[in-house]
Design a protein around this motif. Structure first.
Motif, mmCIF file in Angstrom:
data_model
loop_
_atom_site.group_PDB
_atom_site.id
_atom_site.type_symbol
_atom_site.label_atom_id
_atom_site.label_comp_id
_atom_site.label_asym_id
_atom_site.label_seq_id
_atom_site.Cartn_x
_atom_site.Cartn_y
_atom_site.Cartn_z
ATOM 1 N N ASP A 50 0.817 -1.215 0.000
ATOM 2 C CA ASP A 50 0.000 0.000 0.000
ATOM 3 C C ASP A 50 0.852 1.267 0.000
ATOM 4 O O ASP A 50 0.612 2.188 -0.785
ATOM 5 N N SER A 51 1.872 1.313 0.882
ATOM 6 C CA SER A 51 2.695 2.517 0.994
ATOM 7 C C SER A 51 3.455 2.779 -0.304
ATOM 8 O O SER A 51 3.617 3.929 -0.715
ATOM 9 N N PHE A 52 3.921 1.742 -0.948
ATOM 10 C CA PHE A 52 4.611 1.893 -2.236
ATOM 11 C C PHE A 52 3.657 2.485 -3.265
ATOM 12 O O PHE A 52 4.011 3.412 -4.001
ATOM 13 N N ARG A 53 2.446 1.966 -3.303
ATOM 14 C CA ARG A 53 1.451 2.449 -4.256
ATOM 15 C C ARG A 53 1.110 3.913 -3.986
ATOM 16 O O ARG A 53 0.911 4.702 -4.922
ATOM 17 N N HIS A 54 1.049 4.321 -2.724
ATOM 18 C CA HIS A 54 0.738 5.710 -2.380
ATOM 19 C C HIS A 54 1.863 6.645 -2.836
ATOM 20 O O HIS A 54 1.604 7.727 -3.371
ATOM 21 N N ARG A 55 3.109 6.213 -2.645
ATOM 22 C CA ARG A 55 4.241 7.025 -3.110
ATOM 23 C C ARG A 55 4.237 7.114 -4.627
ATOM 24 O O ARG A 55 4.458 8.182 -5.196
ATOM 25 N N GLU A 56 3.996 5.992 -5.276
ATOM 26 C CA GLU A 56 3.962 5.973 -6.736
ATOM 27 C C GLU A 56 2.836 6.850 -7.275
ATOM 28 O O GLU A 56 2.953 7.413 -8.360
ATOM 29 N N ALA A 57 1.765 6.984 -6.506
ATOM 30 C CA ALA A 57 0.652 7.831 -6.928
ATOM 31 C C ALA A 57 0.983 9.308 -6.796
ATOM 32 O O ALA A 57 0.290 10.159 -7.351
ATOM 33 N N GLY A 58 2.061 9.639 -6.053
ATOM 34 C CA GLY A 58 2.489 11.025 -5.956
ATOM 35 C C GLY A 58 2.568 11.615 -4.568
ATOM 36 O O GLY A 58 2.902 12.790 -4.416
ATOM 37 N N ALA A 59 2.272 10.837 -3.513
ATOM 38 C CA ALA A 59 2.365 11.388 -2.161
ATOM 39 C C ALA A 59 3.790 11.872 -1.894
ATOM 40 O O ALA A 59 4.749 11.178 -2.212
#
Length: 164
Positions: A50-59
């Motif tokens: 989840d955290s990887f996906r959030h960073r990849e989304a631009g967080a």
């Protein structure tokens, strides 16, 4: 906070030494933190999490929290790498911050050196190096510390930082 560093080439034993020193300092009741500078990109996250996906989304920052620890991952994107002083300001108060890397920073440091690695010394070009820790006796203008004598190295660091 007192700050003291360690520098040296790969496979000299910096991480092993620092690990042993942290345990000694904590046993003395000191609160110790560490900043390790990595020369290459690193990732403490894994694709698909989840955290990887959030960073990849631009967080810009993602904080992970559980009952044992928390961590903030900050994406620099196009920002410059923060300098050591900026990183020190982010740390919670403690007695001693150990630094691994940041060779050119003016923090006093021990050079960890193994002649068998075939690498040159760093100290001749770096005035912030105050001693050399090596597995072989080293003659020169700086104090030599036996890399295997953790008690002596710990005492040197505590004396150099005024924490003895």
């Amino acid at each position: 906070m007192k700050v003291f560093g360690f520098a040296g080439y790969s496979n000299a034993g910096k991480t092993t030494l620092i690990e042993a020193l942290i345990a000694r300092f904590v046993a003395r009741g000191l609160r110790v933190s560490l900043i390790k500078h990595a020369h290459h990109g690193f990732d403490i996250d894994r694709p698909g999490k989840d955290s990887f996906r959030h960073r990849e989304a631009g967080a810009a920052e993602v904080m992970l929290v559980c009952d044992k620890r928390w961590a903030i991952m900050h994406e620099l994107r196009d920002e410059p790498e923060p300098d050591l002083e900026q990183q020190l300001a982010r740390l919670a108060p403690c007695d001693l911050v150990l630094i691994e890397g940041y060779k050119s920073n003016a923090v006093p440091k021990i050079e960890v050196h193994r002649p068998a690695n075939g690498k040159p010394f760093i100290w001749p070009e770096n005035p912030s190096i105050v001693a050399v820790a090596s597995d072989v006796a080293v003659a020169g203008p700086l104090p030599w510390l036996d890399l295997n004598d953790r008690a002596a190295i710990a005492a040197f660091v505590l004396n150099a930082t005024g924490l003895s």
